[in-house]
Design a protein around this motif. Structure first.
Motif, PDB file in Angstrom:
ATOM      1  N   GLU A  34     -11.832   0.724  -4.517  1.00 15.84           N
ATOM      2  CA  GLU A  34     -11.391   1.283  -3.234  1.00 15.84           C
ATOM      3  C   GLU A  34     -10.832   0.191  -2.332  1.00 15.84           C
ATOM      4  O   GLU A  34     -11.347  -0.915  -2.312  1.00 15.84           O
ATOM      5  N   HIS A  43      -7.364   3.830   1.869  1.00 14.39           N
ATOM      6  CA  HIS A  43      -7.924   4.614   2.977  1.00 14.39           C
ATOM      7  C   HIS A  43      -7.600   3.913   4.288  1.00 14.39           C
ATOM      8  O   HIS A  43      -7.823   2.714   4.421  1.00 14.39           O
ATOM      9  N   LEU A  61      -1.334   4.947   2.623  1.00 15.33           N
ATOM     10  CA  LEU A  61      -1.950   6.149   2.047  1.00 15.33           C
ATOM     11  C   LEU A  61      -1.356   6.463   0.682  1.00 15.33           C
ATOM     12  O   LEU A  61      -2.071   6.771  -0.268  1.00 15.33           O
ATOM     13  N   HIS A  87      -9.832  -0.172   1.811  1.00 12.40           N
ATOM     14  CA  HIS A  87      -9.826   0.442   3.138  1.00 12.40           C
ATOM     15  C   HIS A  87      -9.124  -0.492   4.114  1.00 12.40           C
ATOM     16  O   HIS A  87      -9.292  -1.704   4.038  1.00 12.40           O
ATOM     17  N   HIS A 116      -8.275   3.758   8.421  1.00  9.68           N
ATOM     18  CA  HIS A 116      -9.165   4.183   9.508  1.00  9.68           C
ATOM     19  C   HIS A 116      -8.644   3.631  10.823  1.00  9.68           C
ATOM     20  O   HIS A 116      -8.060   2.558  10.859  1.00  9.68           O
TER      21      HIS A 116
END
Lengths: 457, 187
Positions: A278, A78, A73, A280, A80
């Motif tokens: 990005e 990101h 983080l 993830h 999940h």
């Protein structure tokens, strides 16, 4: 429907030459592994260290996952969490929708196979291009991988030639691996450059730094990730290792165990996305926490997916990966799958000679053959055995536990084997054990009788 | 109600075995010589070339790739300029990338290439041919020493030879999707 390994293996074995070729191809990889392993004098010590790191991590897995998440983080990634395959797939679908992506590339990830991500995304209107050459081949053929490191090991170059002729327009009868690879290169480079989202698996996730490491030989993970605006890395909770320094141990054992290379061509460390892009990370459970709670089986979670146990397994080599009917085939898959569905996969722990070669080559020292044996105990206790096996086991245990009955059975066996014609004693309808096996010549008397006569008076 | 994350973490807490000690990694030694590095690099299809000075890099590259029109480099004057914001087309057309490797690993021929040495993240992977320039004395013996020396940064890769595959009948093919060759110039 439960998996019937024996009958699938039987089908595989109908083509004798091809089975022999499959067997030899995998044995060749096992020999390359030996050569690479024997050239490192401390290899056995490295296995010990790797095993300790993994066992330690499992014993503090919650702690390390939290540390990993915090660091990821703060790197701007990101994170999940998904309890099962469905949640995992939904998370990815949502990311694709948010980014209005249509061009998606994916490098090899057994976890996304486990979750059946591609068919799920297809149903939802998203086409994923698998970019590992072996995976692209089987994707064209609409087949699952038959091996976790070499997904198209069951195919011959003629098969690949035919597939590429249909899908990539290579000349009919082209079967030269060099030219076929070149055709795939041209086709896939277009996909890399145009990709909006790149999905990868994860070989190692480092708690200390929040980085994920992806290993490939083709460079397809890096090509995908560095061009796409969005990177989605999918990992099981067991991929965590505590420290950056621990990579030194695992990068020394992984490729040597897998293909006999001293290291994979690309060992890439993804920590922060490019500015404006990005990254993830999807962390998946899907039965892993349950396996962690099974004392006898939890250390199957140490697995680093090198496939050494498959390449060495005499049953795998002669039955092919597809006969296991599970994403991870071979010995390791046969101890992972019953955790998820005991009934469905009850045949798999029996697809082994218990020779122990899998445990011998395992770089993280998982006692695979012991766990195969323990699953057999559980399967028979839970009455999950196939009927034929249940009755033959019952019969055997009755005979073996009664002295008189055992002696009588021995006499009958010695008599019939001597006097009955071979066509009856070896009739595979009556005696499936005699398929490609020869029963020994019966001795004149039992060992018991011989001992009584010959023991020192 | 607990969210997925907390549920997974609490299941782990219940199911995990009792705490097991993490042992120190023993010190493993090895041969960190240039000879060993070169031998292992050749075994993974990389080509080592020794020079006396960095000044020779340009002529070596010209000799190796006489017809290359698009050379991107942080070391020699290239023929195309690539930076972090280069578009896809210019990246895709790069024929030769000449970049500085941080250090080599003698036991396996791998070279550490952090993002800061890549000019653009995609460059070392999309270039048709890759040339890494490495200081002769920048060698570590094994991966343990390698990870002591490098840090994660944003992104970095150990590159060990050209892109390769054996996915078709176990036949080794060099030049799968990435670099068709890897030349390592040791200056």
């Amino acid at each position: 429907m439960s998996v019937n390994h024996a009958s699938s293996a039987n089908t595989f074995n109908r083509d004798f030459d091809r089975t022999t070729w499959h067997d030899e191809s995998l044995w060749f990889v096992r020999q390359k592994r030996d050569k690479a392993v024997f050239s490192v004098s401390e290899f056995q010590q490295l296995r010990e260290v790797a095993s300790n790191i993994k066992e330690h991590t499992l014993s503090s897995l919650d702690h390390y996952l939290i540390e990993f998440e915090q660091n990821a983080l703060s790197n701007g990634v990101h994170v999940h969490w998904a309890a099962n395959a469905q949640e995992h797939n939904q998370i990815i679908l949502d990311i694709l929708k948010q980014n209005k992506a249509t061009r998606i590339v994916k490098s090899k990830s057994m976890l996304t196979e486990e979750c059946h991500l591609n068919p799920f995304l297809k149903e939802n209107g998203f086409d994923v291009v698998d970019t590992d050459l072996g995976e692209r081949i089987i994707q064209f053929r609409n087949e699952p991988p038959s091996h976790i490191v070499m997904p198209a090991i069951h195919l011959k170059k003629e098969d690949v030639g035919k597939t590429f002729h249909e899908h990539l327009g290579t000349p009919a009868n082209e079967k030269d691996p060099q030219r076929l690879t070149e055709a795939a290169r041209q086709h896939l480079r277009e996909k890399f450059v145009a990709a909006e989202v790149a999905i990868t698996g994860v070989n190692f996730a480092i708690a200390e730094t929040g980085s994920v490491v992806v290993c490939t030989n083709e460079g397809n993970a890096d090509l995908g990730v560095t061009f796409a605006k969005v990177h989605i890395a999918c990992m099981g909770i067991e991929k965590i290792i505590p420290k950056w320094q621990h990579l030194g141990v695992f990068t020394r054992v992984l490729a040597r165990s897998a293909t006999g290379q001293p290291i994979t061509t690309y060992t890439s460390h993804f920590t922060k996305p490019r500015d404006g892009n990005e990254m993830h990370i999807v962390i998946l459970d899907n039965g892993r926490t349950q396996q962690l709670g099974r004392e006898d089986f939890r250390n199957s979670l140490k697995c680093i997916r090198c496939a050494a146990c498959m390449n060495t397994c005499p049953v795998f080599r002669r039955s092919g990966g597809h006969s296991y009917g599970f994403t991870v085939p071979g010995p390791i898959g046969s101890i992972l799958s019953p955790n998820l569905d005991l009934k469905k996969y009850s045949a798999l722990p029996f697809a082994s000679t218990l020779c122990g070669s899998c445990s011998d080559v395992c770089p993280v020292k998982i006692d695979i053959h012991v766990q195969l044996y323990k699953w057999r105990q559980i399967i028979s206790k839970e009455n999950a055995l196939p009927i034929s096996k249940r009755w033959s086991m019952k019969l055997l245990s009755t005979v073996l536990s009664r002295h008189g009955l055992y002696n009588l059975a021995g006499k009958i066996a010695r008599f019939t084997l001597r006097w009955m014609p071979h066509s009856i004693t070896h009739n595979t309808l009556l005696n499936s054990w005699a398929k490609s096996r020869e029963l020994p010549h019966p001795p004149k008397e039992s060992f018991g009788t011989w001992y009584q006569k010959n023991k020192l008076k | 109600m607990m969210n997925v994350r907390d549920r997974i973490l609490s299941q782990i807490k219940v199911n995990k075995p009792s705490s097991l000690a993490l042992n120190e990694i023993p010190v493993f030694m090895g041969d960190d010589s240039l000879t060993n590095f070169k031998k292992n690099l050749e075994s993974i299809s990389g080509q080592p070339i020794e020079v006396n000075s960095t000044n020779e890099v340009e002529s070596i590259v010209n000799q190796l790739f006489p017809s290359a029109k698009k050379i991107a480099s942080s070391i020699i004057p290239g023929t195309v300029s690539i930076d972090t914001s280069s578009d896809l087309v210019s990246l895709e057309q790069v024929e030769v990338a000449v970049l500085r490797g941080e250090f080599g690993v003698a036991e396996n021929g791998a070279i550490w290439l952090p993002e800061s040495n890549m000019i653009n993240r995609s460059l070392p992977f999309i270039a048709q041919y890759l040339v890494l320039v490495l200081k002769k004395n920048d060698m570590v013996m094994n991966m343990h020493k390698a990870y002591e020396r490098c840090r994660p940064g944003n992104y970095g890769s150990f590159i060990a030879g050209p892109s390769k595959t054996a996915d078709i009948e176990q036949s080794l093919v060099i030049g799968a999707h990435g670099a068709r060759s890897l030349t390592v110039i040791l200056d």
